[in-house]
Write a protein that holds these residues in place. Structure first.
Motif, PDB file in Angstrom:
ATOM      1  N   CYS A  25       0.829  -1.206   0.000  1.00 53.83           N
ATOM      2  CA  CYS A  25       0.000   0.000   0.000  1.00 53.83           C
ATOM      3  C   CYS A  25       0.861   1.253   0.000  1.00 53.83           C
ATOM      4  CB  CYS A  25      -0.929  -0.015   1.212  1.00 53.83           C
ATOM      5  SG  CYS A  25      -2.269  -1.207   1.080  1.00 53.83           S
ATOM      6  N   ALA A  26       1.971   1.234   0.727  1.00 52.04           N
ATOM      7  CA  ALA A  26       2.852   2.395   0.783  1.00 52.04           C
ATOM      8  C   ALA A  26       3.405   2.724  -0.593  1.00 52.04           C
ATOM      9  CB  ALA A  26       3.986   2.162   1.775  1.00 52.04           C
ATOM     10  N   VAL A  27       3.867   1.696  -1.312  1.00 54.93           N
ATOM     11  CA  VAL A  27       4.465   1.921  -2.628  1.00 54.93           C
ATOM     12  C   VAL A  27       3.419   2.327  -3.655  1.00 54.93           C
ATOM     13  CG1 VAL A  27       5.636   0.807  -4.562  1.00 54.93           C
ATOM     14  CG2 VAL A  27       6.451   0.425  -2.236  1.00 54.93           C
ATOM     15  N   ILE A  28       2.330   1.573  -3.730  1.00 58.35           N
ATOM     16  CA  ILE A  28       1.336   1.838  -4.771  1.00 58.35           C
ATOM     17  C   ILE A  28       0.599   3.146  -4.498  1.00 58.35           C
ATOM     18  CG2 ILE A  28      -0.758   0.967  -5.884  1.00 58.35           C
ATOM     19  CD1 ILE A  28       0.324  -1.867  -5.319  1.00 58.35           C
ATOM     20  N   GLY A  29       0.320   3.429  -3.221  1.00 56.77           N
ATOM     21  CA  GLY A  29      -0.304   4.701  -2.889  1.00 56.77           C
ATOM     22  C   GLY A  29       0.601   5.870  -3.222  1.00 56.77           C
ATOM     23  N   ALA A  30       1.892   5.695  -2.959  1.00 56.56           N
ATOM     24  CA  ALA A  30       2.856   6.763  -3.239  1.00 56.56           C
ATOM     25  C   ALA A  30       2.951   7.051  -4.736  1.00 56.56           C
ATOM     26  CB  ALA A  30       4.231   6.400  -2.688  1.00 56.56           C
ATOM     27  N   LEU A  31       2.748   6.038  -5.567  1.00 49.86           N
ATOM     28  CA  LEU A  31       2.782   6.244  -7.020  1.00 49.86           C
ATOM     29  C   LEU A  31       1.750   7.286  -7.440  1.00 49.86           C
ATOM     30  CD1 LEU A  31       3.122   2.616  -8.446  1.00 49.86           C
ATOM     31  CD2 LEU A  31       4.903   4.353  -8.232  1.00 49.86           C
ATOM     32  N   ALA A  32       0.562   7.196  -6.833  1.00 50.82           N
ATOM     33  CA  ALA A  32      -0.505   8.141  -7.179  1.00 50.82           C
ATOM     34  C   ALA A  32      -0.226   9.532  -6.633  1.00 50.82           C
ATOM     35  CB  ALA A  32      -1.837   7.628  -6.642  1.00 50.82           C
ATOM     36  N   ALA A  33       0.579   9.619  -5.555  1.00 49.16           N
ATOM     37  CA  ALA A  33       0.853  10.909  -4.934  1.00 49.16           C
ATOM     38  C   ALA A  33       2.030  11.636  -5.579  1.00 49.16           C
ATOM     39  CB  ALA A  33       1.131  10.721  -3.438  1.00 49.16           C
ATOM     40  N   MET A  34       2.936  10.892  -6.243  1.00 50.60           N
ATOM     41  CA  MET A  34       4.109  11.518  -6.840  1.00 50.60           C
ATOM     42  C   MET A  34       3.738  12.205  -8.149  1.00 50.60           C
ATOM     43  SD  MET A  34       7.289   8.878  -6.239  1.00 50.60           S
ATOM     44  CE  MET A  34       6.474   7.472  -6.970  1.00 50.60           C
ATOM     45  N   PRO A  35       4.020  13.517  -8.275  1.00 52.75           N
ATOM     46  CA  PRO A  35       3.652  14.244  -9.503  1.00 52.75           C
ATOM     47  C   PRO A  35       4.213  13.612 -10.774  1.00 52.75           C
ATOM     48  CG  PRO A  35       4.320  15.776  -7.786  1.00 52.75           C
ATOM     49  CD  PRO A  35       4.637  14.398  -7.265  1.00 52.75           C
TER      50      PRO A  35
ATOM     51  N   SER B  76      -4.075   2.886  -9.728  1.00 55.14           N
ATOM     52  CA  SER B  76      -3.580   2.712  -8.365  1.00 55.14           C
ATOM     53  C   SER B  76      -4.729   2.445  -7.406  1.00 55.14           C
ATOM     54  CB  SER B  76      -2.802   3.952  -7.919  1.00 55.14           C
ATOM     55  OG  SER B  76      -1.677   4.173  -8.728  1.00 55.14           O
ATOM     56  N   ALA B  77      -5.833   3.184  -7.587  1.00 56.01           N
ATOM     57  CA  ALA B  77      -6.995   3.012  -6.715  1.00 56.01           C
ATOM     58  C   ALA B  77      -7.556   1.594  -6.817  1.00 56.01           C
ATOM     59  CB  ALA B  77      -8.065   4.031  -7.071  1.00 56.01           C
ATOM     60  N   ILE B  78      -7.663   1.085  -8.038  1.00 54.59           N
ATOM     61  CA  ILE B  78      -8.200  -0.270  -8.234  1.00 54.59           C
ATOM     62  C   ILE B  78      -7.293  -1.312  -7.589  1.00 54.59           C
ATOM     63  CG2 ILE B  78      -8.712  -2.029  -9.972  1.00 54.59           C
ATOM     64  CD1 ILE B  78      -9.590   0.267 -11.825  1.00 54.59           C
ATOM     65  N   ILE B  79      -5.989  -1.158  -7.751  1.00 51.43           N
ATOM     66  CA  ILE B  79      -5.034  -2.118  -7.184  1.00 51.43           C
ATOM     67  C   ILE B  79      -5.099  -2.098  -5.665  1.00 51.43           C
ATOM     68  CG2 ILE B  79      -2.593  -2.711  -6.975  1.00 51.43           C
ATOM     69  CD1 ILE B  79      -2.288  -1.305  -9.784  1.00 51.43           C
ATOM     70  N   VAL B  80      -5.076  -0.889  -5.080  1.00 49.08           N
ATOM     71  CA  VAL B  80      -5.130  -0.776  -3.624  1.00 49.08           C
ATOM     72  C   VAL B  80      -6.442  -1.327  -3.086  1.00 49.08           C
ATOM     73  CG1 VAL B  80      -5.214   0.861  -1.707  1.00 49.08           C
ATOM     74  CG2 VAL B  80      -3.513   1.148  -3.497  1.00 49.08           C
ATOM     75  N   LEU B  81      -7.535  -1.074  -3.786  1.00 51.29           N
ATOM     76  CA  LEU B  81      -8.836  -1.594  -3.364  1.00 51.29           C
ATOM     77  C   LEU B  81      -8.826  -3.118  -3.330  1.00 51.29           C
ATOM     78  CD1 LEU B  81     -11.752  -0.926  -2.597  1.00 51.29           C
ATOM     79  CD2 LEU B  81     -12.320  -0.904  -5.038  1.00 51.29           C
ATOM     80  N   LEU B  82      -8.239  -3.729  -4.345  1.00 51.59           N
ATOM     81  CA  LEU B  82      -8.127  -5.190  -4.385  1.00 51.59           C
ATOM     82  C   LEU B  82      -7.286  -5.714  -3.217  1.00 51.59           C
ATOM     83  CD1 LEU B  82      -7.549  -5.782  -8.206  1.00 51.59           C
ATOM     84  CD2 LEU B  82      -9.479  -6.638  -6.869  1.00 51.59           C
ATOM     85  N   ILE B  83      -6.149  -5.081  -2.992  1.00 48.69           N
ATOM     86  CA  ILE B  83      -5.240  -5.518  -1.932  1.00 48.69           C
ATOM     87  C   ILE B  83      -5.895  -5.362  -0.563  1.00 48.69           C
ATOM     88  CG2 ILE B  83      -3.034  -5.046  -0.786  1.00 48.69           C
ATOM     89  CD1 ILE B  83      -1.954  -4.151  -3.519  1.00 48.69           C
ATOM     90  N   ALA B  84      -6.502  -4.186  -0.315  1.00 48.24           N
ATOM     91  CA  ALA B  84      -7.121  -3.909   0.983  1.00 48.24           C
ATOM     92  C   ALA B  84      -8.292  -4.849   1.246  1.00 48.24           C
ATOM     93  CB  ALA B  84      -7.584  -2.455   1.046  1.00 48.24           C
ATOM     94  N   GLY B  85      -9.114  -5.074   0.225  1.00 45.50           N
ATOM     95  CA  GLY B  85     -10.259  -5.961   0.387  1.00 45.50           C
ATOM     96  C   GLY B  85      -9.844  -7.367   0.783  1.00 45.50           C
TER      97      GLY B  85
END
Length: 213
Positions: free
Chosen positions: A51-61, A73-82
């Motif tokens: 989550c740290a890496v994939i979330g950071a991808l969306a935050a980095m300009p 990124s949102a879809i991937i994180v949603l899958l992982i978190a679920g």
């Protein structure tokens, strides 16, 4: 595909260690890097690191501004978190998601741009406020919060920089789990509040944009 999400990293060099694992695991000559390769490079670093890496991808300009990255990124994180919420010990990612890729040069540039911040944050990470991250219930609550954040990233992606609050919250929660640091969990919850406010403030604009699609 399935990747193990096992043990947690020691708090020393938590983030730099994650970046090193990603870079070491992505050594190759291909011009593009897939999501599947990124997940595989983390080996058993765990749910928090993913989550740290994939979330950071969306935050980095340099990366998050690319078309489709925020939504992907949102879809991937949603899958992982679920999957973490229901207690699954390995992460399954659909093939079409695993095959999503970005240019290697852009990805590596993004990693290098975040490394100085990772080194700085590593000096602040330590086990504390464990009642926010120490138990299975607390971790599943964080996973549920991450899932909700990922879900609201989809409509917020219609607003310029609208995904920034949830994209910052997700890495904060990831750091909290990986480094067993409850302070970062509190920071994550603060970004959850900011995300809720942004969703409320721009709800009319988002509704209009959705009607126009």
């Amino acid at each position: 595909m399935a990747q193990a999400v096992g043990g947690q990293a020691e708090h020393k060099d938590v983030l730099v260690g994650v970046l090193d694992d990603v870079q070491d695991g992505l050594n190759g000559k291909s011009k593009r890097i897939s999501v599947g390769e990124i997940v595989a490079s983390l080996n058993d670093r765990g749910f928090g690191a993913l989550c740290a890496v994939i979330g950071a991808l969306a935050a980095m300009p340099v990366i998050g501004a690319l078309p489709g990255v925020s939504i992907g990124s949102a879809i991937i994180v949603l899958l992982i978190a679920g999957q973490h919420v229901i207690g699954r010990r390995s992460v399954w990612i659909p093939k079409f998601v695993a095959n999503f890729s970005i240019e290697r040069a852009t990805f590596e540039k993004g990693l290098e741009s975040v490394r100085p911040y990772a080194k700085w944050l590593d000096g602040a990470i330590r086990p504390r406020l464990l009642w926010f991250v120490g138990g299975d219930t607390e971790r599943r609550l964080i996973a549920a919060a991450i899932g909700v954040l990922a879900l609201v990233m989809l409509p917020l992606a219609l607003i310029p920089w609208g995904v920034l609050p949830p994209a910052l919250a997700i890495p904060a929660f990831g750091i909290a789990i990986t480094g067993r640091d409850g302070l970062f969990a509190l920071i994550g919850y603060a970004f959850v509040a900011a995300t809720a406010y942004m969703l409320y403030a721009f709800s009319g604009v988002i509704a209009s944009l959705l009607q126009g699609l």
